[in-house]
Scaffold this motif. Sequence first.
Motif, PDB file in Angstrom:
ATOM      1  N   GLN A 365       0.238  14.922   9.025  1.00  0.00           N
ATOM      2  CA  GLN A 365       0.524  16.451   9.577  1.00  0.00           C
ATOM      3  C   GLN A 365       0.028  17.428   8.418  1.00  0.00           C
ATOM      4  O   GLN A 365      -0.556  18.513   8.820  1.00  0.00           O
ATOM      5  N   GLU A 366       0.110  16.943   7.161  1.00  0.00           N
ATOM      6  CA  GLU A 366      -0.368  18.010   6.158  1.00  0.00           C
ATOM      7  C   GLU A 366      -1.869  18.012   5.980  1.00  0.00           C
ATOM      8  O   GLU A 366      -2.760  19.059   5.516  1.00  0.00           O
ATOM      9  N   HIS A 367      -2.508  16.906   5.784  1.00  0.00           N
ATOM     10  CA  HIS A 367      -3.697  16.766   5.410  1.00  0.00           C
ATOM     11  C   HIS A 367      -4.594  16.208   6.427  1.00  0.00           C
ATOM     12  O   HIS A 367      -5.910  15.875   6.180  1.00  0.00           O
ATOM     13  N   GLY A 368      -3.958  15.804   7.618  1.00  0.00           N
ATOM     14  CA  GLY A 368      -4.973  15.390   8.623  1.00  0.00           C
ATOM     15  C   GLY A 368      -5.054  13.721   8.510  1.00  0.00           C
ATOM     16  O   GLY A 368      -4.813  13.078   7.742  1.00  0.00           O
ATOM     17  N   ASP A 369      -5.845  13.153   9.598  1.00  0.00           N
ATOM     18  CA  ASP A 369      -6.105  11.808   9.876  1.00  0.00           C
ATOM     19  C   ASP A 369      -6.775  11.075   8.867  1.00  0.00           C
ATOM     20  O   ASP A 369      -6.555  10.093   8.351  1.00  0.00           O
ATOM     21  N   ALA A 370      -7.791  11.988   8.098  1.00  0.00           N
ATOM     22  CA  ALA A 370      -8.512  11.260   7.290  1.00  0.00           C
ATOM     23  C   ALA A 370      -7.797  10.819   5.846  1.00  0.00           C
ATOM     24  O   ALA A 370      -7.911   9.759   5.365  1.00  0.00           O
ATOM     25  N   ALA A 371      -6.776  11.604   5.637  1.00  0.00           N
ATOM     26  CA  ALA A 371      -5.844  11.326   4.658  1.00  0.00           C
ATOM     27  C   ALA A 371      -5.075  10.028   4.899  1.00  0.00           C
ATOM     28  O   ALA A 371      -4.724   9.244   3.595  1.00  0.00           O
ATOM     29  N   VAL A 372      -4.733   9.761   6.005  1.00  0.00           N
ATOM     30  CA  VAL A 372      -4.003   8.562   6.214  1.00  0.00           C
ATOM     31  C   VAL A 372      -4.937   7.361   5.960  1.00  0.00           C
ATOM     32  O   VAL A 372      -4.537   6.435   5.431  1.00  0.00           O
ATOM     33  N   ARG A 373      -6.327   7.460   6.723  1.00  0.00           N
ATOM     34  CA  ARG A 373      -7.366   6.395   6.343  1.00  0.00           C
ATOM     35  C   ARG A 373      -7.368   6.299   4.745  1.00  0.00           C
ATOM     36  O   ARG A 373      -7.343   5.220   4.344  1.00  0.00           O
ATOM     37  N   ASP A 374      -7.477   7.449   4.146  1.00  0.00           N
ATOM     38  CA  ASP A 374      -7.673   7.296   2.663  1.00  0.00           C
ATOM     39  C   ASP A 374      -6.868   6.616   1.896  1.00  0.00           C
ATOM     40  O   ASP A 374      -6.931   5.813   1.116  1.00  0.00           O
ATOM     41  N   LEU A 375      -5.435   6.990   2.224  1.00  0.00           N
ATOM     42  CA  LEU A 375      -4.350   6.152   1.693  1.00  0.00           C
ATOM     43  C   LEU A 375      -4.464   4.948   1.635  1.00  0.00           C
ATOM     44  O   LEU A 375      -4.294   3.949   0.702  1.00  0.00           O
ATOM     45  N   VAL A 376      -4.792   4.292   2.553  1.00  0.00           N
ATOM     46  CA  VAL A 376      -4.849   2.657   3.141  1.00  0.00           C
ATOM     47  C   VAL A 376      -6.091   2.504   2.305  1.00  0.00           C
ATOM     48  O   VAL A 376      -6.270   1.289   1.633  1.00  0.00           O
TER      49      VAL A 376
END
Length: 628
Positions: A365-376
Amino acid sequence: MAGRGRIRAADIALVRERSKIDEIVGEHLQLKRAGGGSLKGLCPFHDEKSPSFQVTPSRGLWHCFGCGMGGDVISFIQQIDHLSFSESVELLAGRANVELKYEDDGGRPTGAPDRANVGQRARLVAANTAAAAFFVEQLGTPDAAPARQFLAERGFDRQVAVDFGCGFAPGGWDALTRHLRGLGFTQAELVTGGLAKESSRGSLIDRFHRRLVWPIRDITGDVIGFGARKLMDDDPGPKYLNTPETPLYKKSTVLYGIERAKRDIAKRHQAVVVEGYTDVMACHLAGVTTAVASCGTAFGGEHISVLRRLLMDQDEFRGEVVYTFDGDAAGQAAAMKTFAEDQRFVGQTFVAVEPNGHDPCELRQEHGDAAVRDLVARRTPLIEFVLKTTLAGYDLDTVEGRVAALEKTAPLLAQVKDHALRPAYARRLAGMLGLPDETEVVDRVRRLTGEGSGERPRQRPRPVQRTPDDAAVAVEREAVKAALQVPEIAGPSFDAVPAEAYTDPDYAAVAAAVAAAGGAAGATVTGAAWLEAVAEHCPLESARAQLTALAVEPLRSVGENDVAYVNALMARMQEIYTVRQIAVVKGRLQRMNPVEAADDYMKAFKQLMDLEQLAISLRKRATGGLTP
Ligand SMILES: [Zn+2]
C-alpha cells in the motif's frame, strides 16, 4: 456411510484406469524423472531429505522405499486426504468423470439427488463451495460495506476481491445455514463441515457472522474452509476466526494460497511464508507468486513438509523457504522459534524482515509492488538473522561483551544439524564478533557438541580475550619495558595506547599502573623511584612480581638508537591495537543493515576507513624503526 451400497467393482477399475497416478500424486508433491519410466519425489508420509517415494505410471503404483508405504492411486488418496476407500473412489470418480453405480441400490448414478450415494468428502467440499459462493454474493449487499471498505483500504479493488473469492458472512443467526439447507445439505453436513454449529437451544447457527471471509482451498483447489476477520467493534469474537478441525480442514497442514502458489513454488524453488490472508493477496498481486500463509495457527512442521514436497528438485531439497517476519520483538521471537524447530534445512531457510514492521500488505500500500518484491529479494539466511538478533543484546565493543556474546551464540551454532554448514557460520560469527579468525568459535562449538576433531588434535580451551599472538605479546613486553626504563622516550606514544590494548594481563596491569602513576610522559622521577611509583599503582601481584625484571631486561633495540627503536615499538603497539579495532568495527558493520541503518553504517564505515589509514601510517613508522 449408512445406507450406501458398495461401488461396483467394474466402476472402481474404471476409476483406477482413468486416474493418472502421476497427475494425482503430482498435485501434492514435485515429481522428477527417475529412469525406467518411474518418477520420484519426497514422500508425503514421512519426513525425508532425499526422495525415496517412487511412482510408476505405467503400472499405476506408488511405493516409498523410506517408510514402506505404497499402493495404487486410490490408496494414495485414502492416505493423503484421510478418506475411506469409497470416499477416495468417489473423489477420483468426480475428477475423471466416471459415473459410479452401487451394487445394492438399483444402480442409481452419483450426481443424482440421492445424497446417500455421495461420499462425505465430496459433500463437505460441495457445502463449502456453496458457502463460498453465498459469501461472495453477500459482499455486494449494503450490510457488507465495512468489508468492502476493509479491502479497499488495503488496496484491493473489486476485481481483486472477486479473484480471491473474498466474501461477507452476513448478520442474523442462520442466513448461511438456511441457504445451504435449501440446497439440500443436511444439518449433520453443515456441522461436520464446520459451517454451522448447534446453539444452546439445539437449532443450528452460522459459524461466521458479520465478517469478511476468505475461502481456504486445499492444494488441489477444493474449498475446505474459511478464514473470517472481525469488522465490527461490537463483535465480541477474536480478530480472526477459522473453520474448526473437520474431515477436510486440518489446520496443521492447511496453507492459504497453496493452490495458487504451488506451480511457482516448484518452478522457482522458493516458497514465501507470510502471516495473513491480506499478505498472501498483496504478495501475489505484487508478483511474489510463491506466497502462502498458515491459517489460524502458527506455521509448523507439517506446513513445512507440504512446501518441501513442492520444492524438491532433482535428488535433493535445494529450494528455499523465506519467512517474512515483523522487525519487532514478536517477529524476532518467531524467527528464533523457527530456528529452534527447523534445523535440518537451516541452510535453505531465510527471513525477510521489514525494518519498520510493515507486513507485505502495508508495504504494498505504502510503497507499491516493487517494495514487496524487494523485501523478499533482500532476504537473509535465518541463521544470520538469529545470530544478529542475539548479538544485539551485547556491547560488542567491549571484551566482556564479546565473551558473553560468544557464550550465547556458540550454542546456537552447535544446534545446527548440518555439520557441513558449521565452519562457514563459525567464520561468519567470528566476523560479527570482531574476532581475528573462527578458531575460538569453532573450538567453543566443538566443546558444546562434544565432538572431537579427526583432522587435528583437540585444542586446549583458551579464553576468548587472549588471542595467542606471540609476536604481539613480545611487542607488549618491549613496550612496558620501555615505559619503565626510558619513560622520557616512550612518553606520549606509550600513554596513547590504552591498557586494554594489551592482550597479556600482566602487561596490561603494568600499562594501567603506569597510567595511574601519571603516565610515562608525566614521569618526574626515573630509575628505582619510578619503578616504585608504578608498583604502588599495580594491584596485580603477578604483574608486580615482574616489574624488576622488566626494568632490567635490556630493550631489543638494534644498535644504540633507543629513540628510533622505542618510537617504532610504540607505533607497532598502536598498529596492533588499531588492527584489533578494525576487526571490531568490521564486525559491527557486518551486523548492520546498510539500508535500514544507513547513517550509522556510514559513520562506522568512515571510522573503518580512518582506522585503516591510521594502521597504514603506523605500519610505516613501525617498520621504519624496527627493520634494520
Ligand atoms: Zn515414505
